[in-house]
Scaffold this motif. Structure first.
Motif, PDB file in Angstrom:
ATOM      1  N   LEU A 258      57.884  38.863  24.026  1.00  0.00           N
ATOM      2  CA  LEU A 258      57.585  39.865  25.047  1.00  0.00           C
ATOM      3  C   LEU A 258      56.896  39.228  26.259  1.00  0.00           C
ATOM      4  N   PHE A 259      55.770  38.573  25.991  1.00  0.00           N
ATOM      5  CA  PHE A 259      55.002  38.009  27.091  1.00  0.00           C
ATOM      6  C   PHE A 259      55.717  36.818  27.729  1.00  0.00           C
ATOM      7  N   GLN A 260      56.349  36.016  26.889  1.00  0.00           N
ATOM      8  CA  GLN A 260      57.000  34.822  27.396  1.00  0.00           C
ATOM      9  C   GLN A 260      58.144  35.199  28.328  1.00  0.00           C
ATOM     10  N   THR A 261      58.963  36.178  27.925  1.00  0.00           N
ATOM     11  CA  THR A 261      60.134  36.527  28.720  1.00  0.00           C
ATOM     12  C   THR A 261      59.727  37.180  30.034  1.00  0.00           C
ATOM     13  N   ILE A 262      58.769  38.096  29.957  1.00  0.00           N
ATOM     14  CA  ILE A 262      58.332  38.767  31.187  1.00  0.00           C
ATOM     15  C   ILE A 262      57.742  37.756  32.165  1.00  0.00           C
TER      16      ILE A 262
ATOM     17  N   ARG B  74      52.864  27.144  26.447  1.00  0.00           N
ATOM     18  CA  ARG B  74      53.634  25.922  26.368  1.00  0.00           C
ATOM     19  C   ARG B  74      55.103  26.109  26.751  1.00  0.00           C
ATOM     20  N   HIS B  75      55.674  27.264  26.406  1.00  0.00           N
ATOM     21  CA  HIS B  75      57.119  27.406  26.559  1.00  0.00           C
ATOM     22  C   HIS B  75      57.550  28.215  27.762  1.00  0.00           C
ATOM     23  N   VAL B  76      56.586  28.839  28.448  1.00  0.00           N
ATOM     24  CA  VAL B  76      56.986  29.747  29.521  1.00  0.00           C
ATOM     25  C   VAL B  76      57.699  28.992  30.656  1.00  0.00           C
ATOM     26  N   GLY B  77      57.259  27.770  30.934  1.00  0.00           N
ATOM     27  CA  GLY B  77      57.874  26.992  31.998  1.00  0.00           C
ATOM     28  C   GLY B  77      59.317  26.651  31.683  1.00  0.00           C
ATOM     29  N   TYR B  78      59.540  26.264  30.447  1.00  0.00           N
ATOM     30  CA  TYR B  78      60.882  25.904  30.005  1.00  0.00           C
ATOM     31  C   TYR B  78      61.801  27.114  30.072  1.00  0.00           C
ATOM     32  N   THR B  79      61.300  28.257  29.585  1.00  0.00           N
ATOM     33  CA  THR B  79      62.087  29.487  29.622  1.00  0.00           C
ATOM     34  C   THR B  79      62.349  29.889  31.068  1.00  0.00           C
ATOM     35  N   ALA B  80      61.332  29.744  31.907  1.00  0.00           N
ATOM     36  CA  ALA B  80      61.496  30.074  33.321  1.00  0.00           C
ATOM     37  C   ALA B  80      62.584  29.206  33.940  1.00  0.00           C
ATOM     38  N   LEU B  81      62.618  27.947  33.532  1.00  0.00           N
ATOM     39  CA  LEU B  81      63.622  27.028  34.070  1.00  0.00           C
ATOM     40  C   LEU B  81      65.033  27.476  33.681  1.00  0.00           C
ATOM     41  N   LEU B  82      65.194  27.904  32.429  1.00  0.00           N
ATOM     42  CA  LEU B  82      66.506  28.391  31.973  1.00  0.00           C
ATOM     43  C   LEU B  82      66.917  29.612  32.801  1.00  0.00           C
ATOM     44  N   ILE B  83      65.974  30.527  32.989  1.00  0.00           N
ATOM     45  CA  ILE B  83      66.286  31.734  33.755  1.00  0.00           C
ATOM     46  C   ILE B  83      66.556  31.373  35.208  1.00  0.00           C
TER      47      ILE B  83
ATOM     48  N   LEU C 141      70.082  35.875  30.403  1.00  0.00           N
ATOM     49  CA  LEU C 141      68.905  36.412  29.727  1.00  0.00           C
ATOM     50  C   LEU C 141      69.203  36.600  28.237  1.00  0.00           C
ATOM     51  N   GLY C 142      70.445  37.051  27.958  1.00  0.00           N
ATOM     52  CA  GLY C 142      70.855  37.213  26.557  1.00  0.00           C
ATOM     53  C   GLY C 142      70.798  35.885  25.828  1.00  0.00           C
ATOM     54  N   LEU C 143      71.322  34.848  26.465  1.00  0.00           N
ATOM     55  CA  LEU C 143      71.328  33.519  25.858  1.00  0.00           C
ATOM     56  C   LEU C 143      69.899  33.009  25.658  1.00  0.00           C
ATOM     57  N   VAL C 144      69.085  33.180  26.711  1.00  0.00           N
ATOM     58  CA  VAL C 144      67.693  32.722  26.628  1.00  0.00           C
ATOM     59  C   VAL C 144      66.973  33.430  25.486  1.00  0.00           C
ATOM     60  N   LEU C 145      67.218  34.725  25.359  1.00  0.00           N
ATOM     61  CA  LEU C 145      66.562  35.482  24.279  1.00  0.00           C
ATOM     62  C   LEU C 145      66.989  34.974  22.917  1.00  0.00           C
ATOM     63  N   ILE C 146      68.281  34.702  22.756  1.00  0.00           N
ATOM     64  CA  ILE C 146      68.744  34.211  21.452  1.00  0.00           C
ATOM     65  C   ILE C 146      68.052  32.892  21.112  1.00  0.00           C
ATOM     66  N   ILE C 147      68.036  31.982  22.101  1.00  0.00           N
ATOM     67  CA  ILE C 147      67.410  30.673  21.855  1.00  0.00           C
ATOM     68  C   ILE C 147      65.921  30.834  21.550  1.00  0.00           C
ATOM     69  N   THR C 148      65.222  31.635  22.366  1.00  0.00           N
ATOM     70  CA  THR C 148      63.772  31.720  22.188  1.00  0.00           C
ATOM     71  C   THR C 148      63.393  32.508  20.930  1.00  0.00           C
ATOM     72  N   VAL C 149      64.149  33.534  20.596  1.00  0.00           N
ATOM     73  CA  VAL C 149      63.814  34.295  19.382  1.00  0.00           C
ATOM     74  C   VAL C 149      64.021  33.437  18.138  1.00  0.00           C
TER      75      VAL C 149
ATOM     76  N   VAL D  96      68.196  36.316   7.971  1.00  0.00           N
ATOM     77  CA  VAL D  96      67.511  37.149   8.970  1.00  0.00           C
ATOM     78  C   VAL D  96      67.877  36.688  10.381  1.00  0.00           C
ATOM     79  N   LEU D  97      67.838  35.369  10.590  1.00  0.00           N
ATOM     80  CA  LEU D  97      68.129  34.832  11.919  1.00  0.00           C
ATOM     81  C   LEU D  97      69.575  35.086  12.317  1.00  0.00           C
ATOM     82  N   MET D  98      70.497  34.977  11.347  1.00  0.00           N
ATOM     83  CA  MET D  98      71.905  35.223  11.647  1.00  0.00           C
ATOM     84  C   MET D  98      72.112  36.675  12.093  1.00  0.00           C
ATOM     85  N   ILE D  99      71.493  37.596  11.366  1.00  0.00           N
ATOM     86  CA  ILE D  99      71.637  39.016  11.709  1.00  0.00           C
ATOM     87  C   ILE D  99      71.065  39.294  13.097  1.00  0.00           C
ATOM     88  N   ILE D 100      69.844  38.757  13.337  1.00  0.00           N
ATOM     89  CA  ILE D 100      69.197  39.009  14.627  1.00  0.00           C
ATOM     90  C   ILE D 100      70.015  38.432  15.771  1.00  0.00           C
ATOM     91  N   THR D 101      70.521  37.218  15.589  1.00  0.00           N
ATOM     92  CA  THR D 101      71.316  36.587  16.643  1.00  0.00           C
ATOM     93  C   THR D 101      72.575  37.394  16.918  1.00  0.00           C
TER      94      THR D 101
END
Lengths: 456, 310
Positions: B99-103, B183-192, B230-238, B290-295
């Motif tokens: 939640l916080f990382q993506t926003i 730690r990861h917000v910068g990396y995620t921001a870069l992907l977005i 965003l969909g791809l980023v969410l899959i990777i980060t989740v 669990v991860l397969m279902i969520i993805t």
């Protein structure tokens, strides 16, 4: 983020790879691989190794030292990857698991160690290292007990005569003279002492008593074992190799209620204050002035004597015996280390020669004179007492008297040790935090008993 | 760092090389290039996964050969309260973390694209990612220490009571989630940010001509067109977030009590602390499922494979 698991895997692989760095399991060509975790003991054992090499042409010992956590990880990795040392320093908390996994070689089947006698060592030490099959898996090297370490300046400031500490007693109802002292040594943010009216237990500057966590992973050795022990409680039905547990007994739960109650009263740091999993030890708590005194083990003597105050000057430390309990006696857990030979060793007879030498009179004398631990042989123990008196001006008899007066009880050695810790530790934390009452341990006790029903 | 923000898709379209009329069969060569990666994939991913699934039906302590014990591990898992608690703790962590990382990452990425073109400023955003997880955990352990941490000293200065970040049951998961967001917000921001680059500048121009402000353009242009990325980023980060391990291993080892005993740490503890590799494998298989279902769900819900750009 995907990296997280990979980093873990990489670290593990590294551990495995570095373990493989040598030439397979143990040493070859007469080089015996020996591991220990206490850097303080390495110089002493290096002397022993040099002496051993002189007396046994063609044989030599290579000592490797790793920190406590790394040590056990590397050892486990070593057993899996066929890269374990020939001989390693073993701990009673881990010994049972290794015996279960059958990675230790029976010492009574090897020539040089066949004749190790129980009577050569402090009473009770050698018996602990016999497996359920009756074989001896460890040769005793040292022993430890616990006592009260105190800050001499803190006592002076409180106007307490150190001699008072020799005759303290406690009980689970009002804590006795021990709790009175702890309260008096506690100081809140306004400078009020714990036994004065208006004392603010939520803002404490100095705690009378240190805390080393909930004690769930080592049977409360430096936490509550001195109290449960002097209340007459034993962890298991028999020791070693007990199969029935006593965490449901009122005497145990009442003692814990009183002990962890000290934290609620502000006399002892709370779980939150000392930082949970990464808690600082009694030595650091006394040094930083968070606590005035606390229970710690004899293996910490040299660490305590090296403490400095905020001006960089040596901090004066004193030692007192653990308080007398409801049984009318003191109590201390009696624990010890031993040397074990791995089944992976390709030169078990040579390894046994080294183990024999380690527990022999000559090496034990060297260790005693280095003043780091109490050697397993009684005559060498005496040397350690002398060393502390002469070199450190420190009276360590509060540790040795427990052995002399037979007020010790042995570390509970059981099978399924790792599972027991996994079950007990979180629940004990919960009692320390105060979110569950000590009576909640009855349920854990049932789970522990069930562990042994499955096996049996 | 890419600085091709203004290049339009039309321009890139014309630079593609002309196709050769005769098609050669490249599959052998392709296989040769793929081979190094394929070997790694088979040896380090496929084989361990298959072996893990097999071990989940056995009793195995690593030192003696595995014994087949059917569904015992799975039965035990269903009855194990610590397992269910660790699943709950993990999901709570993933929720806070994502939640916080993506926003935050979205805000940072949009600011990087719309407000600044300075490369060094964009570079700074990524710096926490260059710190290893273990080091980050160690640093925050000190900073947030109850007694000695500078974080708590600062809280005292501004008149707030000290907080036991890593040693109170309520704070520990939010704290760990916070450390990993940092730690990861910068990396995620870069992907977005990379995704933002694919949105043609012309769309924004059109928006501006129609009189839309930055917030309106963010809502009506950026977010809808960013959906596949965003969909791809969410899959990777989740997926990554579910595998949280090192911060817990360094900072809390699962405590206080079981409040930070995330699934990965519990699996590790059961396997390497208690030598129950069979049961640990069973829990790993559960995590895999669990991860397969969520993805799968995320993929469907975000329609990550289709774009609205055409």
């Amino acid at each position: 983020m995907m990296r997280r698991l990979k980093v873990g895997a990489a670290a593990l692989t590294m551990a495995l790879l570095t373990a493989c760095g040598g030439s397979g399991a143990g040493g070859t060509d007469g080089v015996i691989e020996y591991w220990l975790w206490d850097s303080g003991q390495q110089p002493g054992y290096q002397k022993c190794a040099d002496s051993f090499a002189r007396q046994n042409p063609g044989l030599s010992v290579r000592i490797s030292q790793y920190g406590w956590d790394t040590y056990w990880q590397k050892l486990t990795a070593g057993f899996i990857a066929d890269a374990a040392p020939d001989v390693f320093t073993d701990h009673l908390a881990r010994f049972a698991q290794f015996a279960d996994l059958k990675v230790l070689r029976p010492l009574d089947e090897l020539g040089p160690t066949k004749d190790i006698q129980d009577g050569d060592y402090q009473e009770g030490l050698a018996e602990l290292w016999k497996g359920q099959d009756g074989h001896r898996y460890g040769s005793p090297k040292d022993w430890d007990t616990v006592a009260l370490f105190y800050s001499v300046p803190a006592l002076k400031e409180a106007g307490v005569d150190p001699a008072e500490l020799r005759n303290l007693s406690w009980n689970p109802q009002d804590g006795g003279t021990f709790e009175k002292l702890v309260a008096h040594l506690t100081v809140d943010a306004n400078g009020k002492r714990g036994d004065e009216p208006g004392f603010d237990s939520n803002h404490v500057k100095v705690h009378g008593m240190s805390a080393e966590g909930s004690g769930g992973s080592g049977w409360g050795q430096t936490q509550w074992s001195a109290f449960t022990g002097s209340a007459g409680w034993q962890a298991t039905d028999k020791n070693p190799w007990g199969t029935h547990f006593n965490l449901d007994q009122p005497v145990f739960q009442d003692t814990l209620k009183w002990y962890f109650g000290l934290a609620q009263k502000g006399y002892m740091p709370t779980y939150a204050e000392i930082g949970g999993a990464n808690s600082i030890g009694t030595d650091k708590q006394i040094q930083s002035g968070i606590s005035a005194m606390g229970i710690s083990g004899s293996w910490m003597i040299s660490t305590f004597t090296k403490l400095t105050d905020e001006n960089g000057k040596p901090l004066e430390i004193g030692i007192a015996p653990t308080p007398i309990g409801p049984t009318g006696k003191r109590a201390s857990m009696f624990n010890g280390l031993a040397d074990s030979i791995t089944t992976l060793s390709k030169q078990p007879e040579n390894a046994a020669k080294w183990v024999k030498f380690l527990s022999g009179a000559e090496c034990q004398k060297i260790i005693g004179e280095s003043g780091v631990v109490f050697p397993a042989r009684p005559e060498a123990t005496e040397l350690a007492i002398q060393y502390n008196k002469k070199e450190r001006n420190l009276d360590v008899t509060p540790f040795t008297d427990q052995v002399k007066e037979k007020t010790t009880f042995l570390f509970p050695v059981t099978s399924n040790a790792a599972d027991i810790v996994a079950l007990v530790n979180p629940r004990m934390d919960s009692v320390y935090i105060g979110s569950d009452p000590p009576s909640s341990l009855t349920r854990v006790n049932d789970q522990l008993n069930d562990l042994f029903k499955v096996v049996g | 760092m890419a600085t091709t923000t203004t290049r339009s898709p039309a321009a890139t379209g014309t630079t593609t090389a002309p196709r050769t009329p005769r098609r050669r069969d490249d599959s052998r060569l392709a296989l040769l290039f793929i081979l190094p990666a394929l070997i790694g994939f088979l040896v380090f991913m496929v084989w361990p996964t298959l072996r893990g699934i097999y071990l989940s039906f056995t009793r195995f302590n690593l030192l003696t050969p595995p014994e087949f014990n059917g569904m015992d591990n799975y039965v035990r898992m269903v009855q194990d309260p610590v397992f269910w608690n660790s699943l709950k703790v993990t999901i709570w962590y993933v929720f806070l973390n994502i939640l916080f990382q993506t926003i935050l990452a979205l805000i940072i990425a949009v600011m990087m694209q719309r407000l600044t073109k300075r490369t060094w400023l964009r570079g700074i955003v990524l710096t926490p990612y260059l710190v290893s997880n273990v080091v980050a955990a160690m640093i925050f352990l000190w900073v947030l220490d109850f007694q000695l941490g500078i974080g708590n000293k600062l809280l005292e200065v501004i008149g707030v009571e000290r907080i036991a970040f890593f040693s109170s049951e309520a704070w520990v998961i939010p704290t760990i989630a916070g450390v990993n967001v940092w730690r990861h917000v910068g990396y995620t921001a870069l992907l977005i940010f990379a995704g933002l680059q694919t949105i043609p500048e012309t769309v924004y121009e059109a928006g501006r001509i129609d009189g839309a402000g930055e917030p309106r353009m963010f809502r009506s242009i950026t977010v809808p067109l960013l959906r596949p990325i965003l969909g791809l980023v969410l899959i990777i980060t989740v997926v990554g977030s579910f595998q949280v391990f090192d911060t817990v291993a360094i900072a809390t080892r699962g405590g206080p009590v079981d409040s930070s005993r995330v699934l990965q740490y519990y699996i590790y503890d059961v396997a390497f602390g208690r030598f129950q590799f069979g049961y640990a494998s069973a829990m790993s298989v559960a995590l895999l499922i669990v991860l397969m279902i969520i993805t799968f769900l995320q993929y469907r819900l975000t329609r990550a494979s289709t774009s609205d750009l055409n």
